[in-house]
Design a protein around this motif. Structure first.
Motif, PDB file in Angstrom:
ATOM      1  N   ASN A 232       0.763  -1.182  -0.074  1.00 13.27           N
ATOM      2  CA  ASN A 232      -0.090   0.115   0.059  1.00 13.27           C
ATOM      3  C   ASN A 232       0.737   1.230   0.071  1.00 13.27           C
ATOM      4  O   ASN A 232       0.764   2.223   0.798  1.00 13.27           O
ATOM      5  CB  ASN A 232      -0.975  -0.004   1.180  1.00 13.27           C
ATOM      6  N   MET A 233       1.791   1.324  -1.199  1.00 11.66           N
ATOM      7  CA  MET A 233       2.664   2.490  -0.986  1.00 11.66           C
ATOM      8  C   MET A 233       2.122   3.431  -2.022  1.00 11.66           C
ATOM      9  O   MET A 233       1.934   3.107  -3.132  1.00 11.66           O
ATOM     10  CB  MET A 233       3.916   2.099  -1.609  1.00 11.66           C
ATOM     11  N   TRP A 234       2.384   4.872  -1.863  1.00 18.69           N
ATOM     12  CA  TRP A 234       1.731   5.590  -2.826  1.00 18.69           C
ATOM     13  C   TRP A 234       2.872   6.804  -2.987  1.00 18.69           C
ATOM     14  O   TRP A 234       3.237   7.533  -2.016  1.00 18.69           O
ATOM     15  CB  TRP A 234       0.545   6.473  -2.139  1.00 18.69           C
ATOM     16  N   ASN A 262       0.674  -3.609  -4.227  1.00 25.51           N
ATOM     17  CA  ASN A 262      -0.261  -2.387  -4.195  1.00 25.51           C
ATOM     18  C   ASN A 262       0.791  -1.029  -4.009  1.00 25.51           C
ATOM     19  O   ASN A 262       0.592  -0.420  -3.281  1.00 25.51           O
ATOM     20  CB  ASN A 262      -1.197  -2.323  -3.192  1.00 25.51           C
TER      21      ASN A 262
HETATM   22  C1  NAG Z   1      -3.645   0.386  -1.908  1.00 22.65           C
HETATM   23  O1  NAG Z   1      -2.921   1.235  -1.421  1.00 22.65           O
HETATM   24  C2  NAG Z   1      -3.737   2.341  -1.087  1.00 22.65           C
HETATM   25  C3  NAG Z   1      -2.572   3.468  -0.747  1.00 22.65           C
HETATM   26  O2  NAG Z   1      -1.528   3.658  -1.414  1.00 22.65           O
HETATM   27  C4  NAG Z   1      -4.901   2.231  -0.346  1.00 22.65           C
HETATM   28  O3  NAG Z   1      -5.673   3.431  -0.454  1.00 22.65           O
HETATM   29  C5  NAG Z   1      -5.589   1.201  -1.030  1.00 22.65           C
HETATM   30  O4  NAG Z   1      -6.690   1.022  -0.296  1.00 22.65           O
HETATM   31  C6  NAG Z   1      -4.910  -0.067  -1.341  1.00 22.65           C
HETATM   32  N1  NAG Z   1      -5.624  -1.089  -1.847  1.00 22.65           N
HETATM   33  C7  NAG Z   1      -5.875  -2.188  -1.392  1.00 22.65           C
HETATM   34  C8  NAG Z   1      -6.659  -3.085  -2.328  1.00 22.65           C
HETATM   35  O5  NAG Z   1      -5.476  -2.628  -0.305  1.00 22.65           O
END
Ligand code: NAG
Length: 397
Positions: A232-234, A262
């Motif tokens: 979950n990296m942005w 992600n």
């Molecule tokens: C992927 O990461 C983003 C933050 O970078 C988060 O908002 C999103 O929920 C994540 N998606 C999943 C499927 O976990």
């Protein structure tokens, strides 16, 4: 009548301002100034112990606490700020933290400034300068040198914000995030010369929910490296270069390894970097993976390898494993990647024979070679194309 009315207004205004003032006085955090603990802003006196005392006071405060670092230059040796703390901590910096230019004092410690097990931490403003020129010189001369230190590390920490910090001339990684959740790195500037060895800008591993936003990174190695266990990296609005680009990897370092999942890199610019967006793994067995990766709306200005997956990663082409990479790469989207390539192979997917890359998507991408027609190269890579893709894609369905 009129004048009494004005007086009433003024009294009211004054009371309003005064009550706002009282509100901040009572609700606001305790402030701990490092000068009152004996820190010296002269760049020469060792301020490590005063900083640790200030930390301990702030960390034990039953109110949220601000540690204030005023203007001036503070010499710090290796320092660990340990949590957990009672309340939120704000590290407010107007000044500069400098490391000793004698690299031996830091180089064996692995870390210069380390925050460990801290929840709810904000670092605001300031500059940290590891002064590593002598250290790089030692590395380049091939003498015996210490292993090197990261400049600032967040380890086992949650809810961290780093905003407005400048990090200069690290021995190794400038900002390291390790085993953390929910970290925001914003308006941060990182500078090291293009020839400085292994001076990554930001490295993330074993962490979830790390955002890097609006940063400028000029360095000698990866602007951002994303290692095992990052999810979950942005990453958005990063100006990268010089440097080696934004890399996922190296993966496949270990047989048992946490994957990367992600990750989004968007609205960023790469200027004169070795790579643009890269995924790399060593050529050896591993259960590692990289999946659900999005690279969108990126500009490449004279980048040597704008788009690259390298599963036979071998820096310097010496002493690397030569087996087939076990790392599984899937679900990688390249959308609107535009600009110029310094090498003819603008798109290069060099995947693993035993674990071919799957579901790679190329969409609305245009990369031109500065000296002629650009090409794309595929080895064990499958996926799909959408919209206009230049150079023509070699992905098989
Ligand atoms: C992927 O990461 C983003 C933050 O970078 C988060 O908002 C999103 O929920 C994540 N998606 C999943 C499927 O976990």
């Amino acid at each position: 009548m009129a004048s009494a009315n004005y007086t009433n207004h003024f009294v009211f205004l004054f009371q309003a301002i005064f009550s706002i003032f009282l509100f901040f006085q009572s609700s606001n955090a305790a402030t701990v100034d490092v000068l009152s603990f004996g820190a010296k802003p002269d760049g020469r006196s060792d301020s490590t112990v005063p900083f640790l005392r200030a930390w301990s006071t702030a960390c034990n405060s039953i109110q949220p606490a601000t540690i204030y670092i005023p203007r001036g230059s503070f010499l710090l040796k290796q320092v660990t700020f340990n949590g957990p703390c009672k309340k939120r901590i704000n590290f407010q910096m107007d000044g500069t933290l400098v490391a000793s230019s004698n690299y031996w004092s830091l180089g064996n410690s692995g870390h210069w400034i380390l925050f460990r097990k801290v929840d709810r931490l904000t670092i605001y403003g300031g500059t940290i300068n590891a002064q590593a020129k002598g250290y790089w010189g030692c590395r380049r001369a091939g003498r015996s040198c210490p292993a090197g230190a990261r400049s600032i590390t967040f380890s086992w920490s949650n809810n961290v914000v780093v905003r407005g910090l400048t990090s200069l001339n690290s021995q190794k990684i400038h900002i390291a995030v390790d085993h953390c959740n929910n970290v925001l790195i914003q308006d941060v500037h990182i500078r090291a010369p293009s020839g400085s060895p292994n001076t990554d800008g930001i490295n993330v591993q074993f962490s979830k929910g790390v955002t890097v936003s609006h940063c400028t990174i000029m360095t000698g190695d990866d602007c951002i490296s994303i290692s095992q266990g990052s999810t979950n990296m942005w990453i958005e609005r990063v100006a990268c270069g010089p440097g080696h680009g934004i890399s996922i990897g190296s993966l496949g370092t270990y047989v048992n390894e946490a994957g990367v999942q992600n990750v989004t890199v968007t609205n960023s610019v790469f200027t004169k970097t070795l790579n643009g967006v890269r995924i790399k793994s060593w050529a050896q067995p591993s259960n590692g993976f990289a999946r659900d990766i999005v690279f969108r709306n990126l500009i490449m200005n004279n980048v040597y390898n704008p788009i690259i997956i390298d599963q036979r990663y071998c820096p310097g082409d010496r002493g690397c494993p030569r087996r087939s990479s076990g790392v599984k790469i899937s679900g990688v989207t390249y959308d609107q990647i535009r600009g110029t390539s310094l090498s003819p192979v603008a798109i290069n997917f060099d995947c693993s024979p035993s674990n071919p890359c799957r579901t790679i998507k190329l969409k609305d991408t245009k990369l031109t070679y500065v000296k002629g027609a650009a090409t794309s190269s595929c080895r064990y890579a499958t996926g799909s194309n959408n919209g206009a893709v230049v150079p023509r894609s070699c992905l098989s369905e």
